[in-house]
Write a protein that holds these residues in place. Structure first.
Motif, PDB file in Angstrom:
ATOM      1  N   SER A   9      32.864  71.125  44.901  1.00 39.98           N
ATOM      2  CA  SER A   9      32.464  71.644  43.491  1.00 39.98           C
ATOM      3  C   SER A   9      32.008  70.755  42.440  1.00 39.98           C
ATOM      4  O   SER A   9      31.155  70.747  41.900  1.00 39.98           O
ATOM      5  N   VAL A  10      32.960  69.722  42.289  1.00 40.79           N
ATOM      6  CA  VAL A  10      32.766  68.499  41.620  1.00 40.79           C
ATOM      7  C   VAL A  10      31.546  67.643  41.859  1.00 40.79           C
ATOM      8  O   VAL A  10      30.745  67.250  41.209  1.00 40.79           O
ATOM      9  N   LEU A  11      31.489  67.298  42.971  1.00 41.43           N
ATOM     10  CA  LEU A  11      30.397  66.746  43.830  1.00 41.43           C
ATOM     11  C   LEU A  11      29.045  67.636  43.563  1.00 41.43           C
ATOM     12  O   LEU A  11      28.104  66.933  43.210  1.00 41.43           O
ATOM     13  N   ALA A  12      29.136  68.839  43.768  1.00 41.65           N
ATOM     14  CA  ALA A  12      27.635  69.688  43.680  1.00 41.65           C
ATOM     15  C   ALA A  12      27.281  69.559  42.264  1.00 41.65           C
ATOM     16  O   ALA A  12      26.370  69.397  41.753  1.00 41.65           O
ATOM     17  N   VAL A  13      28.332  69.715  41.363  1.00 34.74           N
ATOM     18  CA  VAL A  13      27.826  69.597  39.751  1.00 34.74           C
ATOM     19  C   VAL A  13      27.400  68.268  39.279  1.00 34.74           C
ATOM     20  O   VAL A  13      26.584  68.086  38.669  1.00 34.74           O
ATOM     21  N   GLY A  14      28.158  67.146  39.930  1.00 38.76           N
ATOM     22  CA  GLY A  14      27.769  66.072  39.855  1.00 38.76           C
ATOM     23  C   GLY A  14      26.199  65.506  40.277  1.00 38.76           C
ATOM     24  O   GLY A  14      25.297  64.925  39.435  1.00 38.76           O
ATOM     25  N   THR A  15      26.094  66.069  41.427  1.00 40.50           N
ATOM     26  CA  THR A  15      24.655  66.044  42.137  1.00 40.50           C
ATOM     27  C   THR A  15      23.722  66.714  41.162  1.00 40.50           C
ATOM     28  O   THR A  15      22.384  66.262  41.142  1.00 40.50           O
ATOM     29  N   THR A  16      24.079  67.803  40.736  1.00 34.51           N
ATOM     30  CA  THR A  16      23.109  68.637  39.994  1.00 34.51           C
ATOM     31  C   THR A  16      22.403  67.828  38.573  1.00 34.51           C
ATOM     32  O   THR A  16      21.408  67.790  38.298  1.00 34.51           O
ATOM     33  N   ILE A  17      23.761  67.228  38.051  1.00 24.43           N
ATOM     34  CA  ILE A  17      23.357  66.504  37.041  1.00 24.43           C
ATOM     35  C   ILE A  17      22.875  65.339  37.031  1.00 24.43           C
ATOM     36  O   ILE A  17      21.790  65.112  36.412  1.00 24.43           O
ATOM     37  N   ALA A  18      22.716  64.647  38.271  1.00 16.42           N
ATOM     38  CA  ALA A  18      22.145  63.450  38.662  1.00 16.42           C
ATOM     39  C   ALA A  18      20.535  63.906  38.984  1.00 16.42           C
ATOM     40  O   ALA A  18      19.679  62.956  38.573  1.00 16.42           O
ATOM     41  N   ILE A  19      20.375  64.955  39.485  1.00 15.58           N
ATOM     42  CA  ILE A  19      18.907  65.505  39.729  1.00 15.58           C
ATOM     43  C   ILE A  19      18.182  65.665  38.353  1.00 15.58           C
ATOM     44  O   ILE A  19      16.985  65.180  38.290  1.00 15.58           O
ATOM     45  N   ALA A  20      19.216  66.233  37.633  1.00 13.09           N
ATOM     46  CA  ALA A  20      18.339  66.679  36.080  1.00 13.09           C
ATOM     47  C   ALA A  20      17.892  65.477  35.406  1.00 13.09           C
ATOM     48  O   ALA A  20      17.063  65.256  34.903  1.00 13.09           O
ATOM     49  N   ILE A  21      18.771  64.405  35.459  1.00 19.02           N
ATOM     50  CA  ILE A  21      18.452  63.273  34.686  1.00 19.02           C
ATOM     51  C   ILE A  21      17.477  62.410  35.256  1.00 19.02           C
ATOM     52  O   ILE A  21      16.636  61.680  34.739  1.00 19.02           O
ATOM     53  N   ASP A  22      17.534  62.363  36.675  1.00 17.68           N
ATOM     54  CA  ASP A  22      16.232  61.929  37.387  1.00 17.68           C
ATOM     55  C   ASP A  22      15.058  62.345  37.093  1.00 17.68           C
ATOM     56  O   ASP A  22      14.014  61.731  36.883  1.00 17.68           O
ATOM     57  N   GLY A  23      15.010  63.679  37.025  1.00 15.14           N
ATOM     58  CA  GLY A  23      13.659  64.598  36.874  1.00 15.14           C
ATOM     59  C   GLY A  23      13.304  64.215  35.421  1.00 15.14           C
ATOM     60  O   GLY A  23      11.978  63.953  35.133  1.00 15.14           O
ATOM     61  N   TYR A  24      14.334  64.043  34.305  1.00 16.43           N
ATOM     62  CA  TYR A  24      13.927  63.787  32.720  1.00 16.43           C
ATOM     63  C   TYR A  24      13.353  62.343  32.927  1.00 16.43           C
ATOM     64  O   TYR A  24      12.096  62.162  32.248  1.00 16.43           O
ATOM     65  N   LEU A  25      13.962  61.297  33.684  1.00 11.58           N
ATOM     66  CA  LEU A  25      13.300  59.962  33.535  1.00 11.58           C
ATOM     67  C   LEU A  25      12.317  59.932  34.335  1.00 11.58           C
ATOM     68  O   LEU A  25      11.427  59.080  33.908  1.00 11.58           O
ATOM     69  N   LEU A  26      12.170  60.588  35.490  1.00 16.25           N
ATOM     70  CA  LEU A  26      10.833  60.297  36.014  1.00 16.25           C
ATOM     71  C   LEU A  26       9.543  61.094  35.513  1.00 16.25           C
ATOM     72  O   LEU A  26       8.445  60.414  35.506  1.00 16.25           O
ATOM     73  N   PHE A  27       9.654  62.311  34.739  1.00 18.02           N
ATOM     74  CA  PHE A  27       8.557  63.089  34.353  1.00 18.02           C
ATOM     75  C   PHE A  27       8.342  62.880  33.039  1.00 18.02           C
ATOM     76  O   PHE A  27       7.045  62.597  32.381  1.00 18.02           O
TER      77      PHE A  27
END
Length: 70
Positions: A9-27
């Protein structure tokens, strides 16, 4: 809950947060960088055009036309 489920669960939440940050920085940050680059580009072109106008005045005094081989 077992330790395995907690870690998953911790890894899933961490991965989701990393994807959200990456999308923000990319777009979103890319758009801001482009607008900053275009602002810097326009100020550079203004400087270049003012220096080009001063060089064209010196070429006009010598009888040559800027960019024309007529």
């Amino acid at each position: 809950m077992s330790a395995r489920k907690v870690i998953t669960s911790v890894l899933a939440v961490g991965t989701t947060i990393a994807i959200a940050i990456d999308g923000y920085l990319l777009f979103l940050k890319a758009d801001q960088a482009n607008s900053t680059a275009s602002t810097a580009s326009s100020s550079t072109s203004t400087t270049a055009s003012s220096s080009a106008s001063s060089s064209s005045s010196s070429s006009t005094s010598s009888g040559l036309k800027d960019g024309c081989d007529c």
